[in-house]
Design a protein around this motif. Structure first.
Motif, PDB file in Angstrom:
ATOM      1  N   LYS A 230       0.866  -1.321   0.114  1.00  0.00           N
ATOM      2  CA  LYS A 230       0.132   0.021  -0.053  1.00  0.00           C
ATOM      3  C   LYS A 230       0.966   1.426  -0.006  1.00  0.00           C
ATOM      4  N   HIS A 231       1.885   1.305   0.891  1.00  0.00           N
ATOM      5  CA  HIS A 231       2.690   2.686   0.916  1.00  0.00           C
ATOM      6  C   HIS A 231       3.439   3.013  -0.340  1.00  0.00           C
ATOM      7  N   PRO A 232       3.252   3.870  -0.949  1.00  0.00           N
ATOM      8  CA  PRO A 232       4.519   4.317  -2.160  1.00  0.00           C
ATOM      9  C   PRO A 232       5.850   3.646  -2.115  1.00  0.00           C
ATOM     10  N   TYR A 233       6.127   3.891  -0.678  1.00  0.00           N
ATOM     11  CA  TYR A 233       7.725   3.176  -0.481  1.00  0.00           C
ATOM     12  C   TYR A 233       7.818   1.821  -0.721  1.00  0.00           C
ATOM     13  N   GLY A 267       5.806  16.355   8.504  1.00  0.00           N
ATOM     14  CA  GLY A 267       4.871  15.420   7.761  1.00  0.00           C
ATOM     15  C   GLY A 267       5.622  13.982   7.156  1.00  0.00           C
ATOM     16  N   CYS A 268       4.813  13.385   6.262  1.00  0.00           N
ATOM     17  CA  CYS A 268       5.330  12.172   5.753  1.00  0.00           C
ATOM     18  C   CYS A 268       6.875  12.412   5.546  1.00  0.00           C
ATOM     19  N   ARG A 269       7.543  11.306   5.776  1.00  0.00           N
ATOM     20  CA  ARG A 269       9.061  11.609   5.577  1.00  0.00           C
ATOM     21  C   ARG A 269       9.210  11.125   4.037  1.00  0.00           C
ATOM     22  N   PHE A 270       8.585  10.578   3.577  1.00  0.00           N
ATOM     23  CA  PHE A 270       8.547   9.994   2.110  1.00  0.00           C
ATOM     24  C   PHE A 270       8.177  11.077   1.150  1.00  0.00           C
ATOM     25  N   TYR A 271       7.585  12.143   1.540  1.00  0.00           N
ATOM     26  CA  TYR A 271       6.985  13.162   0.693  1.00  0.00           C
ATOM     27  C   TYR A 271       7.865  13.881  -0.366  1.00  0.00           C
ATOM     28  N   ALA A 272       9.090  14.004  -0.298  1.00  0.00           N
ATOM     29  CA  ALA A 272      10.083  14.718  -1.367  1.00  0.00           C
ATOM     30  C   ALA A 272      10.391  13.587  -2.585  1.00  0.00           C
ATOM     31  N   ARG A 273      10.071  12.285  -2.206  1.00  0.00           N
ATOM     32  CA  ARG A 273      10.446  11.095  -3.059  1.00  0.00           C
ATOM     33  C   ARG A 273       8.980  10.420  -3.663  1.00  0.00           C
ATOM     34  N   CYS A 274       8.021  10.897  -3.248  1.00  0.00           N
ATOM     35  CA  CYS A 274       6.612  10.198  -3.383  1.00  0.00           C
ATOM     36  C   CYS A 274       5.912  10.839  -4.874  1.00  0.00           C
ATOM     37  N   PRO A 275       5.646  10.123  -5.542  1.00  0.00           N
ATOM     38  CA  PRO A 275       4.962  10.324  -6.653  1.00  0.00           C
ATOM     39  C   PRO A 275       3.577  10.845  -6.588  1.00  0.00           C
ATOM     40  N   HIS A 276       2.951  10.500  -5.302  1.00  0.00           N
ATOM     41  CA  HIS A 276       1.464  10.863  -4.772  1.00  0.00           C
ATOM     42  C   HIS A 276       1.379  11.762  -4.024  1.00  0.00           C
ATOM     43  N   ALA A 277       2.465  12.594  -3.764  1.00  0.00           N
ATOM     44  CA  ALA A 277       2.326  13.431  -2.543  1.00  0.00           C
ATOM     45  C   ALA A 277       1.355  14.523  -2.812  1.00  0.00           C
ATOM     46  N   MET A 278       0.647  15.029  -1.656  1.00  0.00           N
ATOM     47  CA  MET A 278      -0.297  15.815  -1.651  1.00  0.00           C
ATOM     48  C   MET A 278      -0.031  16.952  -0.230  1.00  0.00           C
ATOM     49  N   ASP A 279      -0.935  18.135  -0.493  1.00  0.00           N
ATOM     50  CA  ASP A 279      -0.502  18.944   0.503  1.00  0.00           C
ATOM     51  C   ASP A 279      -0.694  18.426   1.905  1.00  0.00           C
ATOM     52  N   VAL A 280      -1.699  17.643   2.053  1.00  0.00           N
ATOM     53  CA  VAL A 280      -2.053  17.140   3.424  1.00  0.00           C
ATOM     54  C   VAL A 280      -1.025  16.315   3.660  1.00  0.00           C
ATOM     55  N   CYS A 281      -0.003  15.753   3.145  1.00  0.00           N
ATOM     56  CA  CYS A 281       0.875  14.988   3.480  1.00  0.00           C
ATOM     57  C   CYS A 281       1.981  15.745   4.425  1.00  0.00           C
ATOM     58  N   LYS A 282       2.104  17.020   4.193  1.00  0.00           N
ATOM     59  CA  LYS A 282       3.011  17.763   5.185  1.00  0.00           C
ATOM     60  C   LYS A 282       2.683  17.624   6.627  1.00  0.00           C
ATOM     61  N   ARG A 296       1.073   3.999   6.845  1.00  0.00           N
ATOM     62  CA  ARG A 296       0.941   5.462   7.349  1.00  0.00           C
ATOM     63  C   ARG A 296       1.195   6.208   6.305  1.00  0.00           C
ATOM     64  N   CYS A 297       0.075   6.273   5.445  1.00  0.00           N
ATOM     65  CA  CYS A 297      -0.175   7.183   4.186  1.00  0.00           C
ATOM     66  C   CYS A 297      -1.430   7.909   4.005  1.00  0.00           C
ATOM     67  N   PHE A 298      -1.453   8.970   3.530  1.00  0.00           N
ATOM     68  CA  PHE A 298      -2.978   9.657   3.510  1.00  0.00           C
ATOM     69  C   PHE A 298      -3.845   9.111   2.305  1.00  0.00           C
ATOM     70  N   LEU A 299      -2.943   8.265   1.453  1.00  0.00           N
ATOM     71  CA  LEU A 299      -3.797   7.751   0.528  1.00  0.00           C
ATOM     72  C   LEU A 299      -4.822   7.121   0.943  1.00  0.00           C
ATOM     73  N   TYR A 300      -4.836   6.399   2.116  1.00  0.00           N
ATOM     74  CA  TYR A 300      -5.556   5.210   2.770  1.00  0.00           C
ATOM     75  C   TYR A 300      -6.465   6.110   3.742  1.00  0.00           C
TER      76      TYR A 300
HETATM   77 FE1  SF4 Z   1       3.128  10.065  -0.484  1.00  0.00          FE
HETATM   78 FE2  SF4 Z   1       1.324  11.430   1.233  1.00  0.00          FE
HETATM   79 FE3  SF4 Z   1       1.546   9.002   1.262  1.00  0.00          FE
HETATM   80 FE4  SF4 Z   1       3.696  10.176   2.200  1.00  0.00          FE
HETATM   81  S1  SF4 Z   1       1.493  10.230   3.059  1.00  0.00           S
HETATM   82  S2  SF4 Z   1       3.493   8.269   0.930  1.00  0.00           S
HETATM   83  S3  SF4 Z   1       3.768  11.668   0.451  1.00  0.00           S
HETATM   84  S4  SF4 Z   1       0.754   9.897  -0.595  1.00  0.00           S
END
Ligand code: SF4
Length: 309
Positions: A230-233, A267-282, A296-300
């Motif tokens: 699930k998590h983009p990482y 916020g999310c520590r994967f933010y800078a590398r994530c292709p799905h990053a959204m504002d809320v992830c900060k 641990r991801c806002f996509l869910y």
């Molecule tokens: Fe990407 Fe946001 Fe999920 Fe972090 S919380 S992995 S930035 S979609």
């Protein structure tokens, strides 16, 4: 604490592992995997220290024990660890047997040392005669078996193995993993395998925790994490594993590098590398349940989905 300031190498990690289960902790270098193992074993090197949290073992929070109590009741007796590179730390001037007996002596073992050492060596597939040999007379695989035998001497409930196959060739790697699997299955040993190698973990782990920048970003059954990451990482990590029959010419990799833990993102520590990053992830990434664990991801975040619909 480092020269440049405090670093929380492990932060916000939580998981439940039942007796006799096996867990793989996976992540890239410096993500905090080994620190997590050392923290569980209370073997952090100064100035590193555990500043909070709890470690429940058979209903008791062993993180609350004094160092003396932990050494007397838990270390090696309930939790044992094969540290990364431990096979290279065997003392070259003592025989295998005398090094194993030293562990028994240090921990006040009351039985017959010789037969315990022989039994322990047999348990890891070594002939007891290996006890009379010096470390330089053994192959890498044999040395790794010796350190596993050492960890099992006092019959711990939980064995933590930190990168136990590093520096071994692939055939010996497979033998060490099948040994851990055998011990896990036949002795009901609870196992935590720490590694950067997802393929290796798939051979033994019933549960998987994916670590990134000091945090566990996804945790669940091995089946769920592999079949439905699930998590983009996690997704990127799985797609970066080269496949034998793939037609892809280029190896996939994850662009960028993990953030500095001296000043991690709020916020999310994967933010800078994530292709799905959204504002809320900060903002702080929350924890959402999955079928067998959490991510641990806002996509869910079900409330975000509703808004999008
Ligand atoms: Fe990407 Fe946001 Fe999920 Fe972090 S919380 S992995 S930035 S979609």
């Amino acid at each position: 604490m480092t020269e440049r300031g405090p670093v929380r190498a492990v932060d916000g990690v939580n998981f439940v592992l039942k007796k006799s289960e096996s867990l793989g902790i996976v992540g890239e270098s410096a993500c905090g995997k080994s620190t997590l193992g050392s923290a569980l074993m209370r073997s952090m090197q100064a100035p590193g220290k555990v500043v909070g949290g709890s470690v429940m073992l058979s209903g008791q929070d062993v993180a609350k024990l004094s160092d003396r109590e932990f050494t007397e009741k838990v270390r090696w007796k309930k939790i044992a660890m094969v540290f990364q590179g431990a096979m290279n730390a065997l003392d070259p001037v003592y025989t295998v047997s005398s090094q194993l007996k030293e562990v028994l002596r240090e921990h006040g073992y009351r039985g017959d040392y010789g037969s315990k050492v022989a039994e322990s060596l047999k348990q890891v597939g070594l002939d007891p005669s290996v006890g009379a040999r010096y470390p330089h007379e053994l192959s890498g695989g044999m040395k790794q078996r010796v350190v596993i035998a050492m960890a099992l001497l006092l019959e711990p409930e939980l064995l933590i193995a930190d990168e136990p196959t590093t520096a071994l060739d692939v055939l010996v790697q497979a033998q060490i993993i099948s040994l851990l699997k055998k011990l896990h299955e036949e002795k009901n040993l609870t196992v935590i395998l720490i590694t950067h190698d997802l393929a290796l973990v798939s051979q033994i782990a019933q549960k998987i925790g994916i670590m990134y920048a000091g945090q566990l970003v996804e945790f669940g059954s091995a089946e769920e994490v592999y079949r439905d990451p699930k998590h983009p990482y996690t997704q990127a990590l799985i797609s970066a594993v080269p496949r034998l029959h793939s037609t892809e010419k280029n190896i996939r990799f994850i662009p960028g590098s993990p953030p500095s833990l001296l000043d991690p993102p709020k916020g999310c520590r994967f933010y800078a590398r994530c292709p799905h990053a959204m504002d809320v992830c900060k903002s702080d990434p929350p924890e959402f349940p999955t079928n067998t664990g959490y991510v641990r991801c806002f996509l869910y975040d079900p409330t975000l989905k509703k808004t999008a619909d």
